[in-house]
Scaffold this motif. Structure first.
Motif, PDB file in Angstrom:
ATOM      1  N   ILE A  86      38.962  37.956  41.405  1.00  0.00           N
ATOM      2  CA  ILE A  86      39.483  36.862  40.586  1.00  0.00           C
ATOM      3  C   ILE A  86      40.804  36.359  41.142  1.00  0.00           C
ATOM      4  CG2 ILE A  86      40.401  36.297  38.302  1.00  0.00           C
ATOM      5  CD1 ILE A  86      38.293  38.266  37.150  1.00  0.00           C
ATOM      6  N   ARG A  98      39.186  42.525  39.729  1.00  0.00           N
ATOM      7  CA  ARG A  98      40.492  41.887  39.604  1.00  0.00           C
ATOM      8  C   ARG A  98      40.904  41.230  40.920  1.00  0.00           C
ATOM      9  NH1 ARG A  98      46.173  44.596  37.321  1.00  0.00           N
ATOM     10  NH2 ARG A  98      47.416  42.692  37.568  1.00  0.00           N
ATOM     11  N   ARG A 120      41.001  36.097  33.899  1.00  0.00           N
ATOM     12  CA  ARG A 120      41.012  34.909  34.747  1.00  0.00           C
ATOM     13  C   ARG A 120      41.938  33.838  34.172  1.00  0.00           C
ATOM     14  NH1 ARG A 120      38.049  32.826  38.684  1.00  0.00           N
ATOM     15  NH2 ARG A 120      36.426  34.419  38.513  1.00  0.00           N
ATOM     16  N   MET A 145      32.936  31.319  39.843  1.00  0.00           N
ATOM     17  CA  MET A 145      33.828  31.539  38.709  1.00  0.00           C
ATOM     18  C   MET A 145      33.034  31.464  37.410  1.00  0.00           C
ATOM     19  SD  MET A 145      37.212  29.385  39.792  1.00  0.00           S
ATOM     20  CE  MET A 145      37.972  29.596  41.395  1.00  0.00           C
ATOM     21  N   GLU A 156      40.140  34.162  44.120  1.00  0.00           N
ATOM     22  CA  GLU A 156      39.553  32.881  43.733  1.00  0.00           C
ATOM     23  C   GLU A 156      40.600  31.940  43.150  1.00  0.00           C
ATOM     24  OE1 GLU A 156      35.073  34.649  42.781  1.00  0.00           O
ATOM     25  OE2 GLU A 156      36.416  34.089  41.128  1.00  0.00           O
ATOM     26  N   ILE A 157      41.507  32.495  42.353  1.00  0.00           N
ATOM     27  CA  ILE A 157      42.552  31.662  41.751  1.00  0.00           C
ATOM     28  C   ILE A 157      43.527  31.155  42.812  1.00  0.00           C
ATOM     29  CG2 ILE A 157      44.600  31.772  40.264  1.00  0.00           C
ATOM     30  CD1 ILE A 157      42.886  33.457  38.331  1.00  0.00           C
ATOM     31  N   ASP A 195      32.908  33.982  34.969  1.00  0.00           N
ATOM     32  CA  ASP A 195      33.303  34.947  33.941  1.00  0.00           C
ATOM     33  C   ASP A 195      33.479  34.222  32.613  1.00  0.00           C
ATOM     34  OD1 ASP A 195      33.607  37.067  35.911  1.00  0.00           O
ATOM     35  OD2 ASP A 195      35.421  36.011  36.531  1.00  0.00           O
ATOM     36  N   ARG A 224      45.717  34.934  34.342  1.00  0.00           N
ATOM     37  CA  ARG A 224      46.149  34.925  35.744  1.00  0.00           C
ATOM     38  C   ARG A 224      46.274  33.493  36.264  1.00  0.00           C
ATOM     39  NH1 ARG A 224      48.713  38.015  39.706  1.00  0.00           N
ATOM     40  NH2 ARG A 224      48.044  37.249  41.749  1.00  0.00           N
TER      41      ARG A 224
END
Length: 325
Positions: A283, A280, A13, A1, A286-287, A3, A16
């Motif tokens: 991300i 996208r 990120r 992570m 990952e979230i 970004d 979201r």
């Protein structure tokens, strides 16, 4: 992570993360794991993302009863934040602050505040203290349109302008103070309040994190250079309820057509549309993994021991006395 916050991927990120955190939190309210409900930030994510991306780690924010987005955007651990909402001892404030009082001084998060407009003087005081100590810290006060008629906030603006305190006043104008429409509560305009005190005041597209970031960067640079405060009115729209209580009460103060128009410019979709679909999707995945872990951490954490209910009341460590006399 990795970004960076101010890049298109970093902004996406953040918006979201806030959106999915709030949706997960609403689910935990429904299941009874979060008692008392929350004030969802859904729809307003671009403001927290854009403003906090313009800040340094040592800068300060204060927040509102609708503050989860600000706290997350400033870097708080989602797992500890969820634990706080669930009243667990592993929470940001050991389960004592809950939804409306989350804080993390190490990250410059000087607390959400359940009293409308009450964070204004805290912000000005924190920025003034930092400046008196020789630091170029900038402080941000987030508040809603319902706070612009509160005397303590106007007093804070006056003092900040008079002493050129490095503060950014960020009004999240979602059009409603609970259920009261802005037009029925505010004479004149929101920006005119700032202009009256001689500070720059401008209206920003609060649905677009890049627009918010651009305005916030200018205001932060101005404050850090010693030119005093700025007022940003970020026009936004709250997609969900004022409070999750509305999910059961079914309060009707907005019709379906209005809500649909408000949802037509979704900050998550605006930010996500600027990315390569593969980035996208990465991300998003990952979230989801991050929040899966956060929910597990929160629900597996213990509740505070009632025997320690009077601990942490005073910064000095002094413990409150019990009993009569």
């Amino acid at each position: 992570m990795a970004d960076p916050p101010g890049t298109p991927a970093g902004l996406y990120r953040t918006v979201r993360l806030i959106r999915r955190f709030e949706e997960r939190a609403i689910g935990l309210v429904s299941s009874g794991d979060i008692v008392g409900g929350i004030h969802p930030y859904i729809g307003q994510e671009a403001i927290a993302a854009g403003v906090c991306a313009a800040l340094r780690p040592d800068d300060v924010i204060t927040s509102t009863h609708r503050g989860h987005g600000h706290v997350l955007a400033k870097g708080a651990d989602p797992a500890r934040m969820l634990a706080e909402l669930a009243g667990r001892s592993t929470g940001l404030n050991r389960g004592r602050g809950g939804s409306m009082h989350a804080a993390d001084f190490a990250l410059g998060i000087y607390g959400a505040n359940a009293i409308v407009g009450a964070n204004g003087p805290i912000t000005v005081g924190a920025a003034w203290a930092a400046r008196r100590s020789g630091r170029d810290t900038v402080a941000v006060s987030f508040f809603g349109d319902g706070a612009v008629n509160q005397g303590v906030l106007l007093e804070s603006m006056n003092l900040a302008a008079l002493w050129r305190v490095p503060v950014l006043f960020v009004c999240e104008n979602n059009g409603y103070a609970t259920t009261l429409r802005l037009a029925d509560a505010v004479a004149g305009t929101i920006t005119a309040r700032g202009i009256a005190f001689g500070m720059p005041a401008l209206t920003v597209d609060g649905m677009d994190p890049q627009a918010v970031l651009a305005a916030a960067r200018d205001a932060v640079a101005r404050a850090r250079a010693g030119f005093g405060p700025t007022l940003l009115e970020c026009q936004t729209y709250r997609f969900d309820a004022h409070h999750t209580w509305e999910h059961k009460a079914r309060v009707r103060y907005r019709d379906d057509a209005e809500v649909e128009r408000g949802r037509s410019r979704d900050p998550v979709e605006l930010a996500g549309g600027r990315l390569d679909p593969a980035d996208r999707a990465r991300i998003d995945a990952e979230i989801e993994a991050l929040l899966d872990d956060a929910v597990g951490f929160a629900l597996d954490s213990p509740h505070p021991d009632p025997a320690g209910a009077l601990d942490h009341l005073y910064a000095t460590g002094l413990r409150a006395r019990t009993g009569g006399g």
